[in-house]
Design an enzyme around this catalytic site. Structure first.
Site, mmCIF file in Angstrom:
data_model
loop_
_atom_site.group_PDB
_atom_site.id
_atom_site.type_symbol
_atom_site.label_atom_id
_atom_site.label_comp_id
_atom_site.label_asym_id
_atom_site.label_seq_id
_atom_site.Cartn_x
_atom_site.Cartn_y
_atom_site.Cartn_z
ATOM 1 N N GLY A 268 -1.110 -39.557 -56.322
ATOM 2 C CA GLY A 268 -0.124 -38.737 -55.610
ATOM 3 C C GLY A 268 0.053 -37.357 -56.214
ATOM 4 O O GLY A 268 -0.023 -36.336 -55.532
ATOM 5 N N HIS A 385 18.118 -15.554 -69.366
ATOM 6 C CA HIS A 385 19.575 -15.437 -69.359
ATOM 7 C C HIS A 385 20.238 -16.806 -69.283
ATOM 8 O O HIS A 385 21.410 -16.902 -68.949
ATOM 9 C CB HIS A 385 20.012 -14.557 -68.187
ATOM 10 C CG HIS A 385 19.423 -13.179 -68.281
ATOM 11 N ND1 HIS A 385 20.086 -12.121 -68.845
ATOM 12 C CD2 HIS A 385 18.191 -12.712 -67.933
ATOM 13 C CE1 HIS A 385 19.307 -11.047 -68.815
ATOM 14 N NE2 HIS A 385 18.149 -11.387 -68.270
ATOM 15 N N LYS A 513 13.416 -48.544 -58.199
ATOM 16 C CA LYS A 513 13.188 -48.755 -56.753
ATOM 17 C C LYS A 513 13.515 -50.187 -56.382
ATOM 18 O O LYS A 513 14.170 -50.468 -55.376
ATOM 19 C CB LYS A 513 11.708 -48.527 -56.421
ATOM 20 C CG LYS A 513 11.292 -47.103 -56.216
ATOM 21 C CD LYS A 513 9.938 -47.143 -55.497
ATOM 22 C CE LYS A 513 9.058 -45.991 -55.839
ATOM 23 N NZ LYS A 513 7.690 -46.158 -55.380
HETATM 24 C C1 G6Q Z 1 2.631 -39.530 -57.885
HETATM 25 C C2 G6Q Z 1 3.400 -40.708 -57.572
HETATM 26 C C3 G6Q Z 1 4.564 -40.486 -56.643
HETATM 27 C C4 G6Q Z 1 4.198 -40.527 -55.167
HETATM 28 C C5 G6Q Z 1 5.471 -40.670 -54.357
HETATM 29 C C6 G6Q Z 1 5.226 -40.687 -52.883
HETATM 30 O O1 G6Q Z 1 1.632 -39.528 -58.546
HETATM 31 O O2 G6Q Z 1 2.559 -41.705 -57.152
HETATM 32 O O3 G6Q Z 1 5.254 -39.301 -56.907
HETATM 33 O O4 G6Q Z 1 3.479 -39.406 -54.798
HETATM 34 O O5 G6Q Z 1 6.157 -41.823 -54.742
HETATM 35 O O6 G6Q Z 1 4.381 -41.728 -52.542
HETATM 36 P P1 G6Q Z 1 3.725 -41.806 -51.125
HETATM 37 O O7 G6Q Z 1 2.845 -40.613 -50.954
HETATM 38 O O8 G6Q Z 1 2.970 -43.087 -51.098
HETATM 39 O O9 G6Q Z 1 4.840 -41.775 -50.114
#
Ligand code: G6Q
Length: 548
Positions: A268, A385, A513
């Protein structure tokens, strides 16, 4: 190096000895002793220059750091990543964000298949779609041009696109406006949608898994907003999806023809180079998106081919290790002196902290040394600042990266010269400091009485010897931005190798989560399914009482 005395390796021991020898050495003396220090410790790649001379090391420390990289097998591990080995071993995945920007024309083979075929096909689809939206060929349901582009995504499906769209705002098409909805807080949807016209709005639902509760909830709200205004038939003209999960995209109600794929081998936080970059391509044009890829590819090539002691990501990583593990400086600051780069620190925060905020090594042992530092930052000169006080006179030392474009996209009057003089002064001030004696002399010169000098001199003094890197470029254009992002990606990679951790999973975000999913029905209903701790239970009850 490591638990069960794993840090008792040759290179690590040598660095411990170097630290004892070197810890008190002042950088200003190093500069005095060696006129060539700045040139010796400056590297360039095209228009990008890294001056790392204002760091607390000498030739012997540097050699010991390079030995550590060799001992940890950085080169072999780097080659493993590029050649599609499954280095994300907890998820049994290859790590191929580099393939997304592979401009060499050579194949990248994963499980017997050249992944470049799929990557290039999606890039072509992105090119066509972004051109069609930009030039009004792909229109909204009522025939109007789509000028409001809303990316719905979170984490890695948000931070990269937000940061790059802002960084390249100057390249953005005049009548295209970009919006980002990430937070589950209804305010994010409300504040974005309230000013938008459904007829001219395109939603991009960006989710690798297409199961993320924030993104799906936000996308559902936006879909309802659109359908209420234009009817169900309008969805195909106003919703596209970026995902690895076709089934879920269809289940959600987005036409699979409007889906842009990517793959499990793209993490991601490493995904802005993939379909996740669609909003970037629409905003600045596919040619500029390609230049971004080319910049990253140039850094990939540098990382792959430059010797370790001339390798920008390797050097940044090793200096970070030197401070983190030997000096015990566990924070790191990044300050771009460019208003357009104001989101870069938050982007790097995720890149670095989600990748290297780990405590179990690759052998399954808890580590006995510190791993990823806490990253923070903001755009200069604003942050001068706010938190710079601590950087200059706080008790904990924080290494800093300054990022400076020599030329601004908006050269108005003296603005940029003033900005540049400030950033150069900050690096110098952090390094040089001001002794108590110097402070006293200054106060005397300013006409203060002896008593006043005595009372103030320590407050006005600066210990100095505070390290910084300066990353100087000509201008922040798409190519240079690509280089800078890839530089940090590889820095994080090298540190992960040295700490012997998996930089490519993010299991640490799961527990919260999971618990949220348990608490949600408790907030909505009457009973409490879980045996919470006293504090959480009492907070749940108070929240419910307020919402009655
Ligand atoms: C990044 C993580 C995390 C991910 C989000 C969104 O490396 O895996 O930040 O991108 O949790 O996940 P989805 O793209 O699966 O919705």
């Amino acid at each position: 190096m490591f638990a069960k005395n794993k840090n008792n390796t040759k290179a690590w021991q040598k660095l411990e000895a170097e630290y004892k020898r070197f810890k008190k050495v002042e950088m200003r003396d190093l500069f005095k002793k060696d006129e060539k220090r700045a040139t010796k410790y400056t590297l360039s790649l095209g228009d990008l220059t890294l001056d790392y001379s204002k760091n607390r090391f000498d030739a012997d420390v540097f050699e010991a750091l390079i030995d550590l990289a060799k001992e940890r097998g950085v080169e072999q591990k780097r080659d493993d990543m590029f050649s599609a080995q499954k280095i994300n071993f907890t998820e049994n995945r290859a790590v191929l964000h580099t393939a997304l920007r592979n401009r060499s024309g050579q194949s990248v083979v994963l499980d017997g298949k050249n992944v470049m075929d799929d990557i290039n096909a999606v890039l072509m689809k992105m090119k066509k779609f972004s051109d069609d939206v930009r030039y009004g060929k792909f229109k909204g349901y009522t025939g109007k041009k789509l000028t409001n582009i809303v990316n719905i995504g979170i984490g890695g499906s948000d931070l990269g696109p937000v940061m790059v769209c802002e960084a390249l705002k100057k390249y953005q098409m005049k009548d295209i406006n970009c919006y980002f909805i990430s937070n589950i807080d209804g305010t994010a949807c409300y504040e974005t949608l309230k000013n938008l016209d459904p007829e001219t709005t395109l939603f991009i639902v960006a989710s690798k898994t297409f199961t993320t509760i924030e993104t799906l909830t936000n996308a559902k709200t936006c879909r309802k907003w659109l359908v209420d205004a234009l009817g169900e038939h309008a969805v195909d003209k106003h919703f596209v999806a970026l995902s690895t999960n076709r089934e879920k995209v269809v289940e959600f109600g987005i036409n699979p023809d409007n889906m842009f794929a990517f793959w499990d081998f793209v993490g991601g936080r490493y995904s802005l180079w993939s379909a996740i970059g669609l909003i970037i391509a629409i905003a600045v044009g596919f040619e500029n998106f390609e230049k971004l890829l080319e910049g990253a590819f140039a850094m990939d090539e540098h990382f792959k081919t430059a010797p370790l002691d001339k390798n920008m990501p390797v050097i940044l990583a090793l200096l970070g290790i030197w401070y983190n593990n030997f000096f015990n400086f566990h924070r790191y600051c990044v300050v771009p002196y460019d208003e357009y780069l104001k989101y870069l620190p938050s982007y790097l925060q995720q890149l670095d902290m989600e990748s290297n905020g780990k405590s179990v090594d690759k052998d399954g042992d808890f580590v006995s040394y510190s791993t990823g530092p806490a990253i923070f930052g903001g755009a200069g000169t604003n942050v001068q600042h706010s938190f710079f006080q601590l950087l200059h006179q706080g008790t904990d030392l924080v290494p800093v990266d300054f990022i400076i474009p020599a030329i601004s996209h908006n050269e108005i009057g003296d603005h940029h010269q003033i900005l540049l003089s400030n950033v150069l002064a900050q690096g110098e001030a952090l390094m040089r400091g001001k002794t108590v004696l110097e402070a006293a002399n200054e106060l005397k010169k300013a006409g203060k009485s002896d008593d006043e000098v005595e009372a103030l001199k320590k407050y006005k003094s600066f210990t100095g010897n505070r390290p910084s890197n300066t990353l100087l470029c000509k201008k922040i254009d798409p190519f240079t931005l690509g280089e800078i992002i890839a530089l940090y990606e590889h820095k994080v990679f090298v540190q992960g190798v040295i700490w012997n951790i998996n930089s490519f999973d993010q299991m640490g975000v799961e527990l919260g989560k999971q618990l949220a999913l348990n608490i949600l029905p408790e907030l909505k209903g009457k009973s409490f399914a879980l045996d919470h701790d006293g504090s959480t239970m009492s907070l749940i009850k108070k929240v419910k009482a307020f919402r009655k």
